[in-house]
Design an enzyme around this catalytic site. Structure first.
Site, PDB file in Angstrom:
ATOM      1  N   GLU A  91       0.842  -1.193   0.000  1.00  0.00           N
ATOM      2  CA  GLU A  91       0.000   0.000   0.000  1.00  0.00           C
ATOM      3  C   GLU A  91       0.878   1.244   0.000  1.00  0.00           C
ATOM      4  OE1 GLU A  91      -4.132  -1.384   2.077  1.00  0.00           O
ATOM      5  OE2 GLU A  91      -2.534  -0.834   3.440  1.00  0.00           O
ATOM      6  N   CYS A 104       3.567   8.665   1.035  1.00  0.00           N
ATOM      7  CA  CYS A 104       4.095   7.741   2.040  1.00  0.00           C
ATOM      8  C   CYS A 104       4.214   6.396   1.328  1.00  0.00           C
ATOM      9  CB  CYS A 104       3.125   7.678   3.220  1.00  0.00           C
ATOM     10  SG  CYS A 104       3.601   6.454   4.437  1.00  0.00           S
ATOM     11  N   CYS A 111       6.771  -6.740   7.177  1.00  0.00           N
ATOM     12  CA  CYS A 111       7.903  -6.235   7.953  1.00  0.00           C
ATOM     13  C   CYS A 111       8.273  -7.269   9.019  1.00  0.00           C
ATOM     14  CB  CYS A 111       7.525  -4.920   8.633  1.00  0.00           C
ATOM     15  SG  CYS A 111       8.892  -4.168   9.557  1.00  0.00           S
ATOM     16  N   CYS A 115       6.633  -4.553  15.566  1.00  0.00           N
ATOM     17  CA  CYS A 115       6.176  -3.542  16.533  1.00  0.00           C
ATOM     18  C   CYS A 115       4.708  -3.835  16.857  1.00  0.00           C
ATOM     19  CB  CYS A 115       6.319  -2.139  15.955  1.00  0.00           C
ATOM     20  SG  CYS A 115       8.014  -1.765  15.479  1.00  0.00           S
ATOM     21  N   CYS A 118       1.523  -1.916  15.328  1.00  0.00           N
ATOM     22  CA  CYS A 118       1.534  -1.654  13.888  1.00  0.00           C
ATOM     23  C   CYS A 118       0.861  -2.786  13.113  1.00  0.00           C
ATOM     24  CB  CYS A 118       2.986  -1.502  13.444  1.00  0.00           C
ATOM     25  SG  CYS A 118       3.193  -1.495  11.662  1.00  0.00           S
ATOM     26  N   CYS A 333      -0.799   6.397   9.970  1.00  0.00           N
ATOM     27  CA  CYS A 333       0.424   5.827  10.492  1.00  0.00           C
ATOM     28  C   CYS A 333       0.156   4.511  11.234  1.00  0.00           C
ATOM     29  CB  CYS A 333       0.984   6.869  11.454  1.00  0.00           C
ATOM     30  SG  CYS A 333       2.628   6.558  11.918  1.00  0.00           S
TER      31      CYS A 333
HETATM   32  S1  SF4 Z   1       6.237   0.254  12.804  1.00  0.00           S
HETATM   33 FE1  SF4 Z   1       5.529  -1.484  11.543  1.00  0.00          FE
HETATM   34  S2  SF4 Z   1       6.447  -1.175   9.543  1.00  0.00           S
HETATM   35 FE2  SF4 Z   1       7.578   0.140  11.013  1.00  0.00          FE
HETATM   36  S3  SF4 Z   1       9.297  -1.140  11.703  1.00  0.00           S
HETATM   37 FE3  SF4 Z   1       7.652  -1.485  13.168  1.00  0.00          FE
HETATM   38  S4  SF4 Z   1       6.579  -3.297  12.370  1.00  0.00           S
HETATM   39 FE4  SF4 Z   1       7.840  -2.502  10.706  1.00  0.00          FE
END
Ligand code: SF4
Length: 341
Positions: A91, A104, A111, A115, A118, A333
């Site tokens: 995206e 963005c 990923c 985190c 996220c 975000c």
């Molecule tokens: S916020 Fe999401 S996209 Fe960014 S490093 Fe952490 S897990 Fe990866």
């Protein structure tokens, strides 16, 4: 396998094509078609001779990801779901705001950094994006915007850009190159969760780019709880690395702090934040956490935000509270999940 036309740096084009074309200006014409006219189909490059067109079609691919879905937020942010050649999805979001238009973009499918706040993390890492897949997001944006100017690019979409270091750096070099997209370095921001070895490499790379660090807590245990890479790269080492980074680069660092209700907004959090960033020449962006249905966090209310802003008002750094854009279409975000979820 054919090379995608957006995969090569202008210098690589020259090296590769000088053996194929007799005149240097033909290469200039090709670069002009790609980066100025944004045409990738050799048949549409009117001043290119037929034999050069045939060569380009034989050796290069002009594949651009397909737009599978496009959602427009109440605030005019537009989220695009793109399908890559191997059917993976990413995206990107185009965000118009106060005289600027920001793209963005994503640097990975998914990923690995996990985190906890996220949505992208839930996918896990599927793969890194190639240079042409990163740049095709810019290419699509420029086409979508037509006469409107793309003013800023932020590597804040899906993925940890420093985990795809080589391809991200090469993309930025093409974005900035005089014969490439010609973007000013001050208009490009790379955002990281704090991958220290790659940050050190970036500091030594001579690449001019603005840096944003996703901080979210300045307390080691708390940050490690929501950002597991903090165990591998502790805050104390991150700070040393960033002080060194600042010495070697010209732009101030931006810290991003996602505000999560009942988690990182207490007095100990504001004090730790002041202690951590106080002596780094930086800016601080506060962003209210955006709701993701399957994640166990809460968005702060106005009082939480006001109290936290008051608690950190002795910071000499410029502090901004950014209302997130596109939250109603899951484009804000931390909300990008490529419809994998
Ligand atoms: S916020 Fe999401 S996209 Fe960014 S490093 Fe952490 S897990 Fe990866």
């Amino acid at each position: 396998m054919k090379i995608n036309l957006l995969e090569l740096h202008p210098d690589e084009f020259k090296e590769l094509l000088l053996r194929q074309v007799d005149k240097k200006f033909r290469i200039k014409q090709l670069l002009n078609w790609i980066y100025v006219h944004r045409i990738l189909d050799p048949d549409l490059m009117s001043n290119i001779p037929a034999d050069f067109k045939t060569f380009l079609k034989k050796e290069f691919s002009n594949f651009i990801p397909r737009i599978l879905d496009k959602q427009i937020s109440q605030d005019s942010s537009t989220k695009y779901l793109l399908e890559l050649e191997d059917e993976n999805r990413i995206e990107m979001v185009i965000i118009p705001r106060e005289g600027r238009t920001t793209l963005c973009l994503s640097s990975q499918v998914g990923c690995a950094r996990n985190c906890l706040f996220c949505a992208t993390a839930k996918i896990g890492l599927i793969r890194n994006l190639y240079v042409h897949e990163i740049l095709s997001q810019v290419f699509i944006t420029l086409k979508e915007l037509q006469d409107r100017k793309l003013t800023n690019i932020v590597f804040m979409g899906m993925g940890e850009p420093l985990d795809n270091y080589e391809n991200v750096l090469k993309s930025i070099r093409i974005l900035q190159h005089e014969e490439g997209f010609k973007f000013s370095p001050r208009r490009i921001t790379l955002s990281t969760s704090g991958v220290i070895p790659r940050l050190n490499d970036l500091a030594d790379s001579n690449l001019k780019v603005k840096l944003a660090v996703s901080l979210n807590s300045a307390i080691q245990e708390k940050r490690a709880e929501i950002m597991p890479l903090t165990k591998q790269y502790p805050l104390a080492e991150l700070k040393k690395c960033l002080l060194n980074f600042r010495k070697k680069t010209s732009y101030r660092i931006t810290f991003e702090y996602v505000m999560i209700k009942n988690f990182n907004l207490a007095a100990e959090d504001s004090q730790a934040l002041i202690d951590f960033i106080g002596d780094i020449s930086c800016k601080l962006n506060l962003i209210a956490w955006n709701k993701v249905d399957y994640l166990p966090y809460e968005t702060p209310d106005e009082n939480d935000i006001r109290d936290f802003l008051k608690a950190i008002n002795k910071l000499s750094s410029a502090v901004t509270f950014r209302s997130s854009r596109g939250a109603d279409i899951n484009a804000a975000c931390g909300q990008l999940a490529g419809q994998y979820y």
